[in-house]
Design a protein around this motif. Sequence first.
Motif, mmCIF file in Angstrom:
data_model
loop_
_atom_site.group_PDB
_atom_site.id
_atom_site.type_symbol
_atom_site.label_atom_id
_atom_site.label_comp_id
_atom_site.label_asym_id
_atom_site.label_seq_id
_atom_site.Cartn_x
_atom_site.Cartn_y
_atom_site.Cartn_z
ATOM 1 N N UNK A 1 0.841 -1.175 0.000
ATOM 2 C CA UNK A 1 0.000 0.000 0.000
ATOM 3 C C UNK A 1 0.887 1.239 0.000
ATOM 4 N N UNK A 2 0.693 2.100 -0.951
ATOM 5 C CA UNK A 2 1.486 3.320 -1.060
ATOM 6 C C UNK A 2 0.847 4.435 -0.245
ATOM 7 N N UNK A 3 1.688 5.149 0.484
ATOM 8 C CA UNK A 3 1.215 6.282 1.256
ATOM 9 C C UNK A 3 1.472 7.549 0.457
ATOM 10 N N UNK A 4 0.560 8.533 0.549
ATOM 11 C CA UNK A 4 0.809 9.774 -0.175
ATOM 12 C C UNK A 4 2.022 10.488 0.428
ATOM 13 N N UNK A 5 2.822 11.070 -0.413
ATOM 14 C CA UNK A 5 4.020 11.774 0.044
ATOM 15 C C UNK A 5 3.625 13.042 0.789
ATOM 16 N N UNK A 6 4.338 13.314 1.861
ATOM 17 C CA UNK A 6 4.114 14.554 2.601
ATOM 18 C C UNK A 6 4.886 15.646 1.886
ATOM 19 N N UNK A 7 4.192 16.683 1.508
ATOM 20 C CA UNK A 7 4.826 17.766 0.774
ATOM 21 C C UNK A 7 5.525 18.718 1.740
ATOM 22 N N UNK A 8 6.605 19.309 1.252
ATOM 23 C CA UNK A 8 7.282 20.318 2.060
ATOM 24 C C UNK A 8 6.410 21.566 2.100
ATOM 25 N N UNK A 9 6.539 22.324 3.168
ATOM 26 C CA UNK A 9 5.746 23.537 3.290
ATOM 27 C C UNK A 9 6.373 24.680 2.515
ATOM 28 N N UNK A 10 5.628 25.236 1.576
ATOM 29 C CA UNK A 10 6.126 26.376 0.801
ATOM 30 C C UNK A 10 6.189 27.599 1.710
ATOM 31 N N UNK A 11 7.326 28.290 1.669
ATOM 32 C CA UNK A 11 7.501 29.491 2.480
ATOM 33 C C UNK A 11 6.575 30.591 1.995
ATOM 34 N N UNK A 12 5.724 31.077 2.887
ATOM 35 C CA UNK A 12 4.820 32.178 2.557
ATOM 36 C C UNK A 12 4.750 33.130 3.743
ATOM 37 N N UNK A 13 4.374 34.355 3.460
ATOM 38 C CA UNK A 13 4.085 35.296 4.534
ATOM 39 C C UNK A 13 2.577 35.289 4.752
ATOM 40 N N UNK A 14 2.155 35.728 5.912
ATOM 41 C CA UNK A 14 0.718 35.785 6.179
ATOM 42 C C UNK A 14 0.032 36.742 5.210
ATOM 43 N N UNK A 15 0.744 37.765 4.770
ATOM 44 C CA UNK A 15 0.180 38.727 3.819
ATOM 45 C C UNK A 15 -0.096 38.086 2.460
ATOM 46 N N UNK A 16 0.594 36.971 2.154
ATOM 47 C CA UNK A 16 0.382 36.259 0.887
ATOM 48 C C UNK A 16 -0.923 35.477 0.864
ATOM 49 N N UNK A 17 -1.517 35.274 2.026
ATOM 50 C CA UNK A 17 -2.685 34.395 2.119
ATOM 51 C C UNK A 17 -3.987 35.190 2.114
ATOM 52 N N UNK A 18 -4.436 35.504 0.925
ATOM 53 C CA UNK A 18 -5.724 36.171 0.733
ATOM 54 C C UNK A 18 -6.431 35.462 -0.418
ATOM 55 N N UNK A 19 -7.761 35.557 -0.476
ATOM 56 C CA UNK A 19 -8.517 34.773 -1.461
ATOM 57 C C UNK A 19 -8.088 34.920 -2.917
ATOM 58 N N UNK A 20 -7.524 36.047 -3.320
ATOM 59 C CA UNK A 20 -7.127 36.205 -4.724
ATOM 60 C C UNK A 20 -5.704 35.712 -4.992
ATOM 61 N N UNK A 21 -5.003 35.236 -3.967
ATOM 62 C CA UNK A 21 -3.630 34.759 -4.127
ATOM 63 C C UNK A 21 -3.600 33.341 -4.692
ATOM 64 N N UNK A 22 -2.621 33.032 -5.560
ATOM 65 C CA UNK A 22 -2.493 31.649 -6.061
ATOM 66 C C UNK A 22 -2.079 30.678 -4.956
ATOM 67 N N UNK A 23 -1.578 31.188 -3.831
ATOM 68 C CA UNK A 23 -1.187 30.339 -2.701
ATOM 69 C C UNK A 23 -2.386 29.951 -1.840
ATOM 70 N N UNK A 24 -3.492 30.621 -2.020
ATOM 71 C CA UNK A 24 -4.700 30.424 -1.211
ATOM 72 C C UNK A 24 -5.510 29.263 -1.800
ATOM 73 N N UNK A 25 -4.989 28.034 -1.584
ATOM 74 C CA UNK A 25 -5.631 26.834 -2.132
ATOM 75 C C UNK A 25 -5.871 25.824 -1.019
ATOM 76 N N UNK A 26 -7.026 25.216 -1.041
ATOM 77 C CA UNK A 26 -7.353 24.193 -0.058
ATOM 78 C C UNK A 26 -6.359 23.025 -0.190
ATOM 79 N N UNK A 27 -5.752 22.649 0.923
ATOM 80 C CA UNK A 27 -4.805 21.544 0.919
ATOM 81 C C UNK A 27 -3.374 21.928 0.623
#
Length: 125
Positions: free
Chosen positions: A1-27
């Motif tokens: 059984x293959x386990x999904x790979x844990x992705x590294x966390x992309x470095x972001x600032x809190x200011x980058x996290x707004x609904x129109x940002x490409x970084x603002x994605x579920x998951x």
Amino acid sequence: MAFPAIKSGELVTLKDLHPSSPLFKHGASLRVIGKLQEYTVETAIAIVVDGNAILKIDTQHLRDLSFRIGSVYQFIGELLIQPDDEAILQARVGRNVDGIDLNLYHQSLQLLRQFQADHLKNSTT
């Protein structure tokens, strides 16, 4: 059984996290840093701030991490987007980073992004 790979966390600032940002994605797997403004033991929700940007952090899976209001923390986890576009980071890693120079951190992140953009541009030409 293959386990999904844990992705590294992309470095972001809190200011980058707004609904129109490409970084603002579920998951999205992200790494954030901010000053602890509030922590509720009953819900294991921390609120971190960076300037005027705020993010809720779900810390229920973290162990052996004590929280102090006013201290600076770094979290790695997955972004959960609520139906009302509220973001909560489901943290899988957290650590206290008191003493970090946040201005220098932001400058280095900006230089890293510039380098990556230049490298990507040079590799496609």
